[in-house]
Design an enzyme around this catalytic site. Structure first.
Site, PDB file in Angstrom:
ATOM      1  N   ASP A  14      26.489  32.563 -10.035  1.00 51.32           N
ATOM      2  CA  ASP A  14      25.043  32.640 -10.272  1.00 51.32           C
ATOM      3  C   ASP A  14      24.659  34.049 -10.711  1.00 51.32           C
ATOM      4  OD1 ASP A  14      22.515  31.599 -10.450  1.00 51.32           O
ATOM      5  OD2 ASP A  14      22.071  31.718  -8.310  1.00 51.32           O
ATOM      6  N   HIS A  31      25.561  33.933 -20.104  1.00 50.80           N
ATOM      7  CA  HIS A  31      26.572  32.875 -19.949  1.00 50.80           C
ATOM      8  C   HIS A  31      27.872  33.268 -20.663  1.00 50.80           C
ATOM      9  CE1 HIS A  31      23.605  30.553 -17.978  1.00 50.80           C
ATOM     10  NE2 HIS A  31      22.860  30.363 -19.049  1.00 50.80           N
ATOM     11  N   LEU A 125      48.375  27.212  -9.766  1.00 52.04           N
ATOM     12  CA  LEU A 125      46.954  27.197  -9.378  1.00 52.04           C
ATOM     13  C   LEU A 125      46.249  25.942  -9.908  1.00 52.04           C
ATOM     14  CD1 LEU A 125      44.386  28.788  -8.349  1.00 52.04           C
ATOM     15  CD2 LEU A 125      44.242  29.716 -10.662  1.00 52.04           C
TER      16      LEU A 125
HETATM   17  C1  IPE Z   1      23.476  26.550  -9.141  1.00 57.97           C
HETATM   18  O1  IPE Z   1      22.788  27.580  -9.758  1.00 57.97           O
HETATM   19  C2  IPE Z   1      24.235  25.751 -10.149  1.00 57.97           C
HETATM   20  C3  IPE Z   1      25.363  26.410 -10.777  1.00 57.97           C
HETATM   21  C4  IPE Z   1      25.839  27.567 -10.443  1.00 57.97           C
HETATM   22  C5  IPE Z   1      25.988  25.658 -11.832  1.00 57.97           C
HETATM   23  P1  IPE Z   1      21.251  27.434 -10.183  1.00 57.97           P
HETATM   24  O2  IPE Z   1      20.856  28.750 -10.713  1.00 57.97           O
HETATM   25  O3  IPE Z   1      21.086  26.262 -11.061  1.00 57.97           O
HETATM   26  O4  IPE Z   1      20.544  27.110  -8.795  1.00 57.97           O
HETATM   27  P2  IPE Z   1      19.043  27.337  -8.306  1.00 57.97           P
HETATM   28  O5  IPE Z   1      18.151  26.619  -9.279  1.00 57.97           O
HETATM   29  O6  IPE Z   1      18.772  28.802  -8.303  1.00 57.97           O
HETATM   30  O7  IPE Z   1      19.005  26.773  -6.925  1.00 57.97           O
HETATM   31  C1  IPE Z   2      24.532  30.600 -13.370  1.00 57.13           C
HETATM   32  O1  IPE Z   2      23.653  31.558 -13.821  1.00 57.13           O
HETATM   33  C2  IPE Z   2      25.038  29.685 -14.462  1.00 57.13           C
HETATM   34  C3  IPE Z   2      24.470  28.334 -14.433  1.00 57.13           C
HETATM   35  C4  IPE Z   2      23.699  27.833 -13.508  1.00 57.13           C
HETATM   36  C5  IPE Z   2      24.804  27.477 -15.576  1.00 57.13           C
HETATM   37  P1  IPE Z   2      22.104  31.263 -14.017  1.00 57.13           P
HETATM   38  O2  IPE Z   2      21.888  30.827 -15.417  1.00 57.13           O
HETATM   39  O3  IPE Z   2      21.600  30.342 -12.981  1.00 57.13           O
HETATM   40  O4  IPE Z   2      21.498  32.715 -13.819  1.00 57.13           O
HETATM   41  P2  IPE Z   2      20.121  33.095 -13.120  1.00 57.13           P
HETATM   42  O5  IPE Z   2      20.140  32.504 -11.744  1.00 57.13           O
HETATM   43  O6  IPE Z   2      19.016  32.513 -13.954  1.00 57.13           O
HETATM   44  O7  IPE Z   2      20.122  34.579 -13.104  1.00 57.13           O
HETATM   45 MG    MG Z   3      20.779  30.651 -11.157  1.00 59.45          MG
END
Ligand code: IPE
Ligand code: IPE
Ligand code: MG
Length: 233
Positions: A14, A31, A125
């Protein structure tokens, strides 16, 4: 210090969006940077002897995002498969997935299925990627399948057998980066006795130093599974 290496490490990656926004870049750049951290974490996990490495890459709720962002994530995953096929084949890494991949763009679904097939006999792995994955969906799917199979009552072990992760051990250690302290629908059934860790680092910045710090934290945890650790009493 004696390091304890988790057999199954699961990562809720995240902070990609925030990483990019902080740099004044579009979220998709986060990403792109995030997938580099996936690559290096696969290498590092293999090196330290982790057996199963799970990543939460796209949740059942992530479809709520702008189509442009969702498409960019799928594009990055396409390139990931293309660029890392050799790595998986030459380094004995087995790719598995969890989630309903049939809802992904068809070519991406096929690419994942191809690489899963090609690496299915690998016994180094195991990399498990959550794609269109949600713990609630996984449980509903499991129960529907059990009904179809004519089960009249189920045991906790039956439920495990019907999850995407039926062939994997439960995650010993779950790391969520970026400081958020929630599961967001990740491995709801499997996390019953997982240890949790929430470092502040944004996922694209996660490197070997962060991984080793996390392993140190894990090594200090006293896992009792409802029993009593007589040595520590
Ligand atoms: C959780 O992250 C999903 C993934 C890492 C794929 P999100 O960024 O989508 O979660 P919320 O919305 O902050 O809970
Ligand atoms: C995690 O990073 C990747 C996915 C959920 C696909 P985010 O895209 O949720 O990044 P933030 O939380 O908005 O910073
Ligand atoms: Mg996120």
């Amino acid at each position: 210090m004696n390091l304890k290496i988790p057999k199954h490490l699961a990562i809720i990656l995240d902070g990609n969006g925030r990483w990019a926004t902080k740099k004044g870049l579009p979220r998709t750049f986060g990403h792109k940077a995030g997938i580099e951290a996936v690559k290096s974490t696969v290498e590092n996990a293999k090196e330290i002897g982790i057996k199963v490495l799970s990543f939460f890459a796209f949740s059942t709720e992530n479809w709520k995002r702008d189509k442009l962002e969702v498409d960019a994530i799928f594009d990055i995953l396409r390139n990931y498969i293309k660029d890392n096929e050799n790595e998986y084949l030459s380094k004995n890494i087995k790719l598995v997935t969890m989630g309903d991949l049939t809802k992904l763009p068809n070519d991406l679904f096929c690419k994942f299925e191809e690489l899963k097939e090609k690496t299915k006999a690998n016994d180094g792995l195991i990399v498990n990627i959550g794609l269109n994955y949600g713990g609630r969906d996984e449980l509903a799917r499991a129960f529907n399948q059990m009904i179809k199979d004519g089960k009249k009552s189920v045991t906790a072990n039956d439920i495990k057998e019907y999850l995407y992760t039926c062939d994997l051990p439960d995650p010993d250690f779950i790391i969520r980066t970026s400081g958020e302290q929630r599961l967001s629908n990740f491995m709801l059934y499997q996390c019953a006795y997982s240890e949790f860790y929430f470092p502040k680092v944004l996922w694209p910045d996660f490197n070997k130093k962060h991984l080793m710090k996390a392993i140190k934290v894990y090594s200090k945890r006293d896992r009792r599974f409802g029993g009593i650790n007589k040595e520590k009493k």
